[in-house]
Design a protein around this motif. Structure first.
Motif, PDB file in Angstrom:
ATOM      1  N   PRO A 153      13.681  42.847  61.672  1.00 33.24           N
ATOM      2  CA  PRO A 153      12.508  43.162  62.489  1.00 33.24           C
ATOM      3  C   PRO A 153      12.029  44.597  62.290  1.00 33.24           C
ATOM      4  O   PRO A 153      12.803  45.495  61.986  1.00 33.24           O
ATOM      5  CB  PRO A 153      12.978  42.945  63.918  1.00 33.24           C
ATOM      6  CG  PRO A 153      14.438  42.779  63.868  1.00 33.24           C
ATOM      7  CD  PRO A 153      14.857  42.571  62.467  1.00 33.24           C
ATOM      8  N   ASP A 211      19.124  35.300  60.536  1.00 33.82           N
ATOM      9  CA  ASP A 211      17.782  34.733  60.631  1.00 33.82           C
ATOM     10  C   ASP A 211      17.532  34.147  62.015  1.00 33.82           C
ATOM     11  O   ASP A 211      16.433  34.269  62.557  1.00 33.82           O
ATOM     12  CB  ASP A 211      17.565  33.664  59.563  1.00 33.82           C
ATOM     13  CG  ASP A 211      17.437  34.242  58.166  1.00 33.82           C
ATOM     14  OD1 ASP A 211      17.146  35.462  58.038  1.00 33.82           O
ATOM     15  OD2 ASP A 211      17.632  33.489  57.194  1.00 33.82           O
ATOM     16  N   ASP A 212      18.557  33.521  62.581  1.00 33.66           N
ATOM     17  CA  ASP A 212      18.432  32.980  63.940  1.00 33.66           C
ATOM     18  C   ASP A 212      18.207  34.096  64.961  1.00 33.66           C
ATOM     19  O   ASP A 212      17.453  33.926  65.908  1.00 33.66           O
ATOM     20  CB  ASP A 212      19.702  32.216  64.310  1.00 33.66           C
ATOM     21  CG  ASP A 212      19.450  30.752  64.506  1.00 33.66           C
ATOM     22  OD1 ASP A 212      18.337  30.285  64.188  1.00 33.66           O
ATOM     23  OD2 ASP A 212      20.372  30.059  64.979  1.00 33.66           O
ATOM     24  N   LYS A 225      14.444  35.289  64.568  1.00 36.05           N
ATOM     25  CA  LYS A 225      13.422  34.268  64.323  1.00 36.05           C
ATOM     26  C   LYS A 225      12.124  34.504  65.080  1.00 36.05           C
ATOM     27  O   LYS A 225      11.064  34.126  64.621  1.00 36.05           O
ATOM     28  CB  LYS A 225      13.963  32.879  64.616  1.00 36.05           C
ATOM     29  CG  LYS A 225      14.288  32.625  66.055  1.00 36.05           C
ATOM     30  CD  LYS A 225      14.871  31.253  66.247  1.00 36.05           C
ATOM     31  CE  LYS A 225      15.370  31.138  67.675  1.00 36.05           C
ATOM     32  NZ  LYS A 225      16.223  30.009  67.857  1.00 36.05           N
ATOM     33  N   ASP A 226      12.163  35.155  66.232  1.00 40.25           N
ATOM     34  CA  ASP A 226      10.951  35.395  67.012  1.00 40.25           C
ATOM     35  C   ASP A 226      10.440  36.832  66.883  1.00 40.25           C
ATOM     36  O   ASP A 226       9.554  37.240  67.623  1.00 40.25           O
ATOM     37  CB  ASP A 226      11.203  35.076  68.491  1.00 40.25           C
ATOM     38  CG  ASP A 226      11.518  33.604  68.701  1.00 40.25           C
ATOM     39  OD1 ASP A 226      10.973  32.768  67.956  1.00 40.25           O
ATOM     40  OD2 ASP A 226      12.312  33.293  69.610  1.00 40.25           O
ATOM     41  N   SER A 227      10.993  37.581  65.961  1.00 35.77           N
ATOM     42  CA  SER A 227      10.611  38.987  65.785  1.00 35.77           C
ATOM     43  C   SER A 227       9.684  39.138  64.589  1.00 35.77           C
ATOM     44  O   SER A 227       9.773  38.393  63.617  1.00 35.77           O
ATOM     45  CB  SER A 227      11.855  39.847  65.549  1.00 35.77           C
ATOM     46  OG  SER A 227      12.751  39.728  66.612  1.00 35.77           O
ATOM     47  N   ARG A 228       8.829  40.127  64.666  1.00 42.45           N
ATOM     48  CA  ARG A 228       7.953  40.466  63.542  1.00 42.45           C
ATOM     49  C   ARG A 228       8.780  41.242  62.520  1.00 42.45           C
ATOM     50  O   ARG A 228       9.395  42.257  62.845  1.00 42.45           O
ATOM     51  CB  ARG A 228       6.792  41.310  64.040  1.00 42.45           C
ATOM     52  CG  ARG A 228       5.710  41.506  63.039  1.00 42.45           C
ATOM     53  CD  ARG A 228       4.435  41.971  63.738  1.00 42.45           C
ATOM     54  NE  ARG A 228       3.386  42.105  62.766  1.00 42.45           N
ATOM     55  CZ  ARG A 228       2.918  43.280  62.347  1.00 42.45           C
ATOM     56  NH1 ARG A 228       3.356  44.392  62.866  1.00 42.45           N
ATOM     57  NH2 ARG A 228       1.964  43.321  61.443  1.00 42.45           N
ATOM     58  N   THR A 229       8.813  40.766  61.290  1.00 39.06           N
ATOM     59  CA  THR A 229       9.643  41.374  60.258  1.00 39.06           C
ATOM     60  C   THR A 229       8.795  42.128  59.238  1.00 39.06           C
ATOM     61  O   THR A 229       7.574  41.973  59.191  1.00 39.06           O
ATOM     62  CB  THR A 229      10.470  40.306  59.518  1.00 39.06           C
ATOM     63  OG1 THR A 229       9.578  39.448  58.818  1.00 39.06           O
ATOM     64  CG2 THR A 229      11.340  39.503  60.469  1.00 39.06           C
ATOM     65  N   ASP A 282       6.870  39.764  57.201  1.00 40.05           N
ATOM     66  CA  ASP A 282       5.621  39.340  57.845  1.00 40.05           C
ATOM     67  C   ASP A 282       4.516  40.367  57.601  1.00 40.05           C
ATOM     68  O   ASP A 282       3.378  40.008  57.298  1.00 40.05           O
ATOM     69  CB  ASP A 282       5.807  39.161  59.356  1.00 40.05           C
ATOM     70  CG  ASP A 282       6.765  38.053  59.705  1.00 40.05           C
ATOM     71  OD1 ASP A 282       6.910  37.103  58.909  1.00 40.05           O
ATOM     72  OD2 ASP A 282       7.386  38.147  60.788  1.00 40.05           O
TER      73      ASP A 282
END
Length: 111
Positions: free
Chosen positions: A43, A82-83, A86-90, A93
């Motif tokens: 992230p 990855d789990d 999973k909901d974070s901006r990387t 991205d």
């Protein structure tokens, strides 16, 4: 960012790494691999967030119960990471977004 902020950040990082060094050897190895992976694909807010200290908390609790690190996270360390994100901006991205903007076709000129 002031000098005090930088110094405080270094103190916090050193305290964090001291906790990592206190973990059993198998936990330290897995933590370092997770850290490398997360710094590559993790992230955007990784350095300022609570993800890494949270992992150390989780590992300390697992070590206290006598479990092996792979009993806690499984054998696929990357999938576990990855789990977690999973909901974070990387950074991936961010890169994809920047590539998407460049790849958009230009509006056709009207005749």
């Amino acid at each position: 960012m002031s000098i005090r902020d930088i110094i405080e950040g270094k103190k916090q990082w050193r305290a964090h790494m001291a906790r990592v060094k206190a973990l059993p050897p198998d936990y330290r190895i897995v933590y370092r691999e997770m850290q490398k992976y997360l710094f590559k694909v993790g992230p955007v807010d990784l350095p300022d967030g609570q993800l890494l200290p949270g992992i150390v908390d989780f590992f300390e609790a697992g070590a206290a119960t006598g479990k092996g690190v792979l009993e806690l996270i499984g054998t696929d360390v990357a999938a576990f990471c990855d789990d977690l994100i999973k909901d974070s901006r990387t950074f991936a991205d961010v890169y994809q977004e920047s590539r998407g903007k460049q790849a958009e076709p230009a509006e056709p000129a009207e005749k």
